[in-house]
Design an enzyme around this catalytic site. Sequence first.
Site, PDB file in Angstrom:
ATOM      1  N   LYS A  18      33.934  43.423 -97.908  1.00 39.86           N
ATOM      2  CA  LYS A  18      32.818  44.044 -97.647  1.00 39.86           C
ATOM      3  C   LYS A  18      31.455  43.419 -98.244  1.00 39.86           C
ATOM      4  CE  LYS A  18      35.849  47.768 -96.462  1.00 39.86           C
ATOM      5  NZ  LYS A  18      35.923  49.141 -96.113  1.00 39.86           N
TER       6      LYS A  18
ATOM      7  N   HIS B 173      35.287  45.738 -86.970  1.00 32.12           N
ATOM      8  CA  HIS B 173      35.650  46.656 -88.108  1.00 32.12           C
ATOM      9  C   HIS B 173      35.038  48.066 -87.767  1.00 32.12           C
ATOM     10  CE1 HIS B 173      35.611  48.563 -92.024  1.00 32.12           C
ATOM     11  NE2 HIS B 173      36.710  47.985 -92.123  1.00 32.12           N
TER      12      HIS B 173
HETATM   13  P1  PGA Z   1      39.957  50.495 -97.906  1.00 31.52           P
HETATM   14  O1  PGA Z   1      39.466  49.608 -96.667  1.00 31.52           O
HETATM   15  O2  PGA Z   1      41.373  49.675 -98.131  1.00 31.52           O
HETATM   16  O3  PGA Z   1      39.160  50.285 -99.089  1.00 31.52           O
HETATM   17  O4  PGA Z   1      40.323  51.682 -97.459  1.00 31.52           O
HETATM   18  C1  PGA Z   1      40.064  49.032 -95.782  1.00 31.52           C
HETATM   19  C2  PGA Z   1      39.100  48.267 -94.737  1.00 31.52           C
HETATM   20  O5  PGA Z   1      37.857  48.852 -94.503  1.00 31.52           O
HETATM   21  O6  PGA Z   1      39.354  47.384 -94.051  1.00 31.52           O
END
Ligand code: PGA
Length: 256
Positions: A13, A98
């Site tokens: 991210k 996403h």
């Molecule tokens: P998370 O995110 O593992 O922090 O829940 C998953 C994603 O958004 O791909």
Amino acid sequence: MAKRVPFVCGNWKMHHGVEATRKQVRALVEGIGRLQGKVEVAVAPVATTLFAACEVARGSPVKIAAQNVHWAEKGAFTGEWSVAHLVELGVTHAICGHSERRALFGDDDTTVPKRVRAALDGGLVPIACVGESLKEREESRTAQVVGRQTEAILEIVKPDEVERLVLAYEPVWAIGTGKNATPTQAQEVHAQIRALLAKRFGAKAELVRLQYGGSVKPDNAAELLREPDVDGALVGGASLEAPSLLAIGEGGMQRA
Ligand code: PGA
């Protein structure tokens, strides 16, 4: 059942900068050890660090993914990048659609398939994301929403390329909340997606990898990846440190 190589991908991210990206990719390269050849491992770093990430990962089994890609080859699209720009760096995968892109940046059932199409045309592996919100689940609309999102993507995929596609089921209510779908919940939706694949592509549906995403951690990865149609994981928070992503990859060893 066809043998699908388990596939875990970290989604960094908007987190690691260049220095941290180099450090974590190096740790993945050095730590991939016994997963090599058994479980595929990729990470999707911040776009500004892709060059550095590819440099560190070059020649290793660790794959570098982009978190998004535009469908046009080039042109007046300020702030975007194309498949060709990614391929030039050594990027091999692209996350498409996403839920954060869908919720915050206007991605939808029109634009996500275009990104997937461009990725396939340009030789990238698309990791196409689908998933319902909490409200949609509470209203018992999970199958309908995931079905619609999945069909929109499958519509643009040709039979001879479907095995390159990766689909990630990420229930929005499980992302970043610490509240993962149970293995049974995940399997239920993955089976639905597999059935949609089979309807269009017959036996080739068995070759497509389906990742689960949403609060995957080292301590729940093995039980999720034990489900017959959960072939891997798309991991946010728990992928930021290389040992944690590799531990999640270990969860896929039972399938390897
Ligand atoms: P998370 O995110 O593992 O922090 O829940 C998953 C994603 O958004 O791909």
